[in-house]
Design a protein around this motif. Structure first.
Motif, PDB file in Angstrom:
ATOM      1  N   LEU A   1       3.582  14.161  -2.680  1.00 18.37           N
ATOM      2  CA  LEU A   1       2.410  13.673  -4.225  1.00 18.37           C
ATOM      3  C   LEU A   1       1.896  14.889  -5.442  1.00 18.37           C
ATOM      4  O   LEU A   1       1.820  14.207  -6.881  1.00 18.37           O
TER       5      LEU A   1
ATOM      6  N   PHE B   1      -3.311  13.049 -11.535  1.00 17.34           N
ATOM      7  CA  PHE B   1      -2.335  12.050 -10.542  1.00 17.34           C
ATOM      8  C   PHE B   1      -2.729  12.246  -9.042  1.00 17.34           C
ATOM      9  O   PHE B   1      -3.461  10.736  -8.574  1.00 17.34           O
TER      10      PHE B   1
ATOM     11  N   GLU C   1      -6.487  11.439  -9.226  1.00 15.29           N
ATOM     12  CA  GLU C   1      -6.113   9.413  -8.990  1.00 15.29           C
ATOM     13  C   GLU C   1      -5.942   8.711  -7.494  1.00 15.29           C
ATOM     14  O   GLU C   1      -6.541   8.285  -6.752  1.00 15.29           O
ATOM     15  N   VAL C   2      -4.499   9.302  -7.032  1.00 15.30           N
ATOM     16  CA  VAL C   2      -4.408   8.740  -5.526  1.00 15.30           C
ATOM     17  C   VAL C   2      -4.884   8.826  -4.330  1.00 15.30           C
ATOM     18  O   VAL C   2      -5.226   7.652  -3.976  1.00 15.30           O
TER      19      VAL C   2
ATOM     20  N   LEU D   1      -8.036   6.008  -4.548  1.00 14.58           N
ATOM     21  CA  LEU D   1      -7.932   5.071  -4.601  1.00 14.58           C
ATOM     22  C   LEU D   1      -7.591   5.037  -2.604  1.00 14.58           C
ATOM     23  O   LEU D   1      -7.753   4.019  -2.410  1.00 14.58           O
ATOM     24  N   PHE D   2      -7.137   6.148  -2.127  1.00 16.42           N
ATOM     25  CA  PHE D   2      -7.290   6.312  -1.019  1.00 16.42           C
ATOM     26  C   PHE D   2      -8.127   6.319  -0.370  1.00 16.42           C
ATOM     27  O   PHE D   2      -8.224   5.701   0.781  1.00 16.42           O
TER      28      PHE D   2
ATOM     29  N   SER E   1       1.028   7.820   2.987  1.00 13.06           N
ATOM     30  CA  SER E   1       1.941   7.827   1.816  1.00 13.06           C
ATOM     31  C   SER E   1       1.008   9.255   0.979  1.00 13.06           C
ATOM     32  O   SER E   1       1.758   9.709  -0.298  1.00 13.06           O
ATOM     33  N   VAL E   2       0.507   9.122   1.124  1.00  9.30           N
ATOM     34  CA  VAL E   2      -0.310  10.337   0.897  1.00  9.30           C
ATOM     35  C   VAL E   2      -0.756  11.711   1.388  1.00  9.30           C
ATOM     36  O   VAL E   2      -1.034  12.753   1.087  1.00  9.30           O
TER      37      VAL E   2
ATOM     38  N   VAL F   1      -2.650   2.407  -2.683  1.00 11.38           N
ATOM     39  CA  VAL F   1      -2.237   3.523  -2.831  1.00 11.38           C
ATOM     40  C   VAL F   1      -0.597   3.887  -3.084  1.00 11.38           C
ATOM     41  O   VAL F   1      -0.763   4.622  -4.062  1.00 11.38           O
ATOM     42  N   PHE F   2      -0.073   3.147  -2.359  1.00 13.52           N
ATOM     43  CA  PHE F   2       1.402   2.989  -2.881  1.00 13.52           C
ATOM     44  C   PHE F   2       1.459   2.570  -3.683  1.00 13.52           C
ATOM     45  O   PHE F   2       2.570   2.852  -4.677  1.00 13.52           O
TER      46      PHE F   2
ATOM     47  N   ARG G   1       0.164   2.902  -6.877  1.00 17.09           N
ATOM     48  CA  ARG G   1      -0.139   3.929  -7.586  1.00 17.09           C
ATOM     49  C   ARG G   1       1.313   5.297  -7.668  1.00 17.09           C
ATOM     50  O   ARG G   1       1.446   5.452  -8.368  1.00 17.09           O
ATOM     51  N   ILE G   2       1.718   5.171  -5.866  1.00 16.95           N
ATOM     52  CA  ILE G   2       2.144   6.693  -6.127  1.00 16.95           C
ATOM     53  C   ILE G   2       3.597   5.416  -6.256  1.00 16.95           C
ATOM     54  O   ILE G   2       4.555   6.266  -6.729  1.00 16.95           O
TER      55      ILE G   2
ATOM     56  N   PRO H   1       7.604   5.743   4.814  1.00 20.30           N
ATOM     57  CA  PRO H   1       7.791   6.129   3.257  1.00 20.30           C
ATOM     58  C   PRO H   1       9.324   6.313   2.293  1.00 20.30           C
ATOM     59  O   PRO H   1      10.055   6.363   3.210  1.00 20.30           O
TER      60      PRO H   1
END
Lengths: 155, 768
Positions: free
Chosen positions: A32, A43, A46-47, A50-51, A90-91, B26-27, B29-30, B125
């Motif tokens: 990330l 970025f 931001e992510v 959101l998370f 994802s994060v 989240v996904f 955006r990523i 992922p």
């Protein structure tokens, strides 16, 4: 100033490394960070925002689902857990993701108590992560303000 | 990416719009960031714009608005309301065949997704490597080149490598689908179109339509033509069909729309056809020009120099055509072989499994300076057609468009003394002039050929013309023109396949002799695949562009290679033994002749004493010393007797059967002194080690199966397989571009040298 920068940078490195070591973060977080560049300097922030928003929302959903009087709709709970699991992976929120896995198992087993317990743990966990990441960001800010560059810490 | 770079020139930037659908913000955006970041890495060759939507409904409404701007859709599987596959099906229903990739952390969904027609499945992922694949897929989809994505050949292309997770639907599915789609027309066509080529090209599209069990019960819908232009690979089969269409419609009346209708291939767009048609026309023009050029170069003994194109006034043409040309009675004329019965004829008549010996024709033909094939069309085949009649019987099994019937013969009548006009005559439909007409079809002698397209085979000499092909033996699929049976002159575009397995593409080659000119392919024996030209059966002469290979895999490019040994001429592949000529014609046996254009050489032979010229390259460009006695004698009828002789002359070619490629490659072809006899031999299907042309003289009667060149006779081992493999190279010829001007130039040079007695003219191997 350089000394300060250097010091901050060292602090930063250590701190970030500890987050990885303690299992708060994993490789996905590193990835990330790589996506952040000059074109999107915020970025990661931001992510992560959101998370965390997502966390709040989903945990709320789960709590509501579990809090039903009468029969608990575990599939609904499970769906939310699934989503959270996705986001967290994802994060790179490793611990949160781990908890989601467990949570999902409880849901599938229709284990109410297990689910409730997991929910509580997830709640604690994401908040802790949030705090830690905030500290990390603060350090980054300080480094930048001190004229330095944020070091890359790849775990 | 190399891929995209290859696809686009330096200055253009490929812009791709990807829609990502996922309920996880989240996904989303990523993912958006990752995809867009890719462009930076790719040295700005590609730019990805991501449209992120959080659910299926929004995805569909976005698509409605931005239908044409979206190149790829990447969707999550598990979503509230409508899951990824349901979305995919809905998209397909509403918007046609859009590529959809499904993602999930649940690997169990992979198979289901793929069977539903998703272009790929990615596990979450998402790793960086898999992202790259998405990228590649996006590019491919953008190009609409799904064909390339799906063809078997490309299946393993690195740039669309299939990562463990991203998988493409198995080919079978595609095949299945495609097959179904093609059913209605497949019968009428010779195309084995359900074959891989067609199928695979569109597999992707069809794939999307494939709907496997999966729950939603959506039906597979007919593919709708994407609005984007698709990149189509013109496979042999497809081209066959194209030629068929042209033949049917008539080249002069051929418009993309009609062709498209005729071809009835779902994945083909009008633009594809239009561009292909344009290329084809250019090709024809080139051939014509070359022909005239060649003819100019040819010494004109006795040749009517006024004719712009080489004329094949020789009776030989006539002979030749006999079998192959439907109409051309020429075949009967045995120019080549025994007096009295045209070699071609005999072959034709005999037609049985023996490949028609093409031999004859070429020689006579060749002698005429005008043997340029393309010109031949319409060349003066003055030969009476009568013999043609026989052919029809032979064509059983052949599916050609043209009925070889008697009507052909009538057409051929023109031949006598016909001057060829070269291409003009041909044109798919019309041949009328002496030449054989054929438009479109050519009579294959043997069963199984399908000739297609118009072929014009000039009668004897003139080889086929355009588009048609005759096949003497089974399995030939010729595409355009075809060549007479006997002499294989095939001109342009047609292909004759004498024996099985030939598929020539453009031209055809005579059976025996396989002269094939331009573009044709002759195949006599084994499967030859010629693309551009065709080689005669026996000797495989293949001229330009293709190759013929009768026995050996001659593959010639522009030239015709005589029989046996695989002469390979120019650009083509030769199979079997192979001479590989590029640009020149080498006959194996008899002194190789430089046939540049296949016929040319023959013609040259007539006029010039060929001296075998060492060819620097392995292509033997030796010029056959063919003395063709009566060049002047153009009347076919008379020629019969003469023709034979001529053929004999041609047979001077020392097709040294024994000399294999090696020999050829040494480029020394010596033309035997009595070329004619040899030619005769050549034409007669003699099987012996010393391969000679089919020996029509040897008592092959009309009734005989002329194709003696059957492998059995030939001691040389004919490796169909290898040849065939080589043949596959013919795919290279899918594109007309092999007839690039440079190549032509080479040939001209060659011709120059031929005529000027230069030695060792080397052809540049266009394939090198």
């Amino acid at each position: 100033m350089d000394a300060l920068v250097a010091q901050l940078q060292m602090q930063y490195r250590n701190y970030t490394a500890s987050l990885y070591q303690q299992g708060f973060l994993d490789d996905q977080f590193t990835e990330l960070k790589k996506l952040q560049d000059d074109a999107s300097p915020d970025f990661v922030a931001e992510v992560l925002s959101l998370f965390f928003e997502d966390c709040v929302k989903l945990i709320g959903n789960m709590a509501r689902a579990l809090d039903q009087t009468g029969t608990v709709d575990f599939s609904q709970v499970g769906a939310s857990v699934h989503q959270l699991k996705g986001s967290s992976s994802s994060v790179g929120a490793k611990r949160v993701k781990g908890l989601c896995v467990t949570f999902k198992e409880y849901c599938e087993a229709n284990n109410y108590e297990g689910c409730v317990r997991c929910l509580q743990q997830i709640d604690i966990e994401y908040k802790a992560l949030k705090t830690k990441l905030q500290d990390m960001f603060n350090l980054e800010k300080q480094i930048v303000q001190a004229g330095g560059k944020v070091p890359q810490v790849d775990n | 990416m190399a891929f995209s770079q290859a696809f686009y020139n330096q200055n253009s930037i490929l812009r791709i719009n990807v829609m990502v659908v996922d309920d996880d913000p989240v996904f989303l955006r990523i993912m958006s960031q990752r995809l867009e970041n890719f462009k930076h890495r790719d040295s700005s060759t590609m730019e990805i714009t991501v449209i992120a939507v959080k659910d299926s409904r929004e995805a569909l409404s976005t698509l409605k608005i931005e239908r044409n701007n979206i190149d790829l859709i990447v969707t999550d599987y598990y979503m509230p309301d409508m899951n990824g596959l349901q979305l995919k099906n809905q998209i397909t229903r509403e918007f046609g065949n859009l590529p959809v990739i499904v993602m999930s952390s649940d690997t169990g969904k992979e198979h289901e997704s793929l069977t539903c027609g998703a272009m790929g499945f990615i596990q979450k992922p998402i790793k960086a490597t898999e992202l790259a694949k998405i990228y590649q897929l996006a590019v491919t989809c953008k190009r609409n080149g799904k064909s390339t994505l799906w063809t078997e050949n490309n299946h393993n292309d690195t740039y669309v490598s299939i990562p463990q997770r991203i998988q493409l639907v198995p080919e079978q599915d595609n095949l299945v689908m495609t097959t179904k789609k093609k059913l209605p027309r497949s019968d009428s066509r010779s195309m084995n179109s359900t074959n891989g080529s067609c199928v695979s090209t569109n597999a992707s599209r069809k794939n999307k339509k494939i709907k496997a069990n999966v729950g939603s019960g959506d039906d597979v819908e007919a593919l709708s033509q994407p609005s984007k232009k698709s990149k189509i690979t013109w496979t042999d089969d497809l081209h066959d069909l194209f030629l068929q269409a042209i033949r049917h419609i008539g080249l002069d009346k051929a418009v993309p729309k009609k062709i498209l209708e005729f071809m009835n291939i779902s994945y083909l767009t009008r633009e594809n056809v239009a561009s292909h048609l344009q290329k084809y026309r250019q090709f024809l023009r080139k051939v014509a020009e070359r022909g005239s050029l060649c003819s100019n170069m040819l010494p004109s003994n006795g040749i009517d120099s006024t004719y712009p194109y080489p004329r094949i006034t020789e009776p030989c043409y006539n002979n030749y055509t006999s079998s192959s040309w439907y109409g051309t009675s020429l075949n009967n004329r045995s120019c080549y072989s025994e007096p009295g019965h045209g070699i071609g004829q005999s072959r034709l008549l005999s037609n049985t499994s023996d490949p028609v010996r093409f031999n004859q024709m070429p020689h006579n033909y060749m002698n005429r300076s005008s043997t340029y094939e393309p010109h031949r069309l319409g060349s003066n085949l003055n030969q009476p057609i009568e013999s043609n009649l026989n052919y029809s019987s032979q064509n059983e099994g052949r599916r050609s468009f043209l009925e070889p019937t008697a009507n052909k013969t009538s057409q051929t009548s023109q031949v006598l003394g016909f001057e060829q006009n070269g291409l003009s005559a041909i044109n798919g439909s019309g041949f009328n002039n002496n030449m054989l007409i054929s438009c479109g079809s050519l009579a294959p002698n043997q069963p199984g050929t399908n000739s297609y397209k118009c072929s014009i085979s000039t009668q004897q000499g003139i080889l086929s013309a355009y588009g048609s092909s005759t096949s003497t033996q089974p399995g030939i699929r010729s595409h355009i023109s075809l060549t007479p049976n006997q002499p294989g002159r095939s001109s342009y575009g047609s292909l004759t396949a004498a024996k099985p397995g030939m598929s020539s593409h453009e031209s055809l080659s005579p059976n025996q002799q396989g002269m094939s000119s331009y573009e044709n392919l002759t195949l006599n024996q084994p499967e030859m695949n010629n693309r551009g030209s065709l080689p005669p059966d026996q000797p495989q002469m293949s001229s330009y562009g293709n190759l013929s290979s009768n026995q050996l895999g001659l593959s010639s490019h522009g030239i015709l290679t005589p029989n046996q040994p695989g002469l390979k001429i120019y650009g083509t592949e030769t199979h079997n033994a192979g001479l590989n000529n590029f640009g020149s014609l080498t006959t194996h046996q008899p002194g190789s002749s430089n046939f540049s254009y296949g016929l040319q050489s023959f013609v040259d032979n007539e006029n010039i004493a060929y001296k075998p010229q060492p060819h620097p390259r392995s292509n033997a460009t030796a010029q056959p010393n063919i003395e063709i006695p009566q060049q002047e004698n153009l009347s076919l009828y008379d020629e019969f007797g003469n023709i034979n002789e001529l053929l004999c002359d041609i047979s001077n070619f020392q097709l040294d059967h024994n000399k294999q490629q090696e020999a050829v490659s040494t480029t020394q072809f010596e033309l035997p002194s009595n070329f004619s006899t040899e030619m005769n031999q050549l034409f007669s299907l003699e099987k012996d080690d010393d391969w000679t042309f089919v020996n029509t003289n040897q008592g092959h009667s009309i009734g005989e199966t002329s194709n003696n060149v059957a492998p059995e006779a030939n001691s040389q081992t004919f490796n169909m397989s290898t040849n065939h493999d080589q043949e596959q190279d013919a795919q290279d010829f899918v594109d007309w571009s092999f007839l690039n001007p440079a190549d032509l130039a080479n040939e001209y040079d060659f011709m120059d040298s031929l005529f000027n007695g230069m030695n060792g003219k080397g052809f540049d191997d266009p394939r090198c």
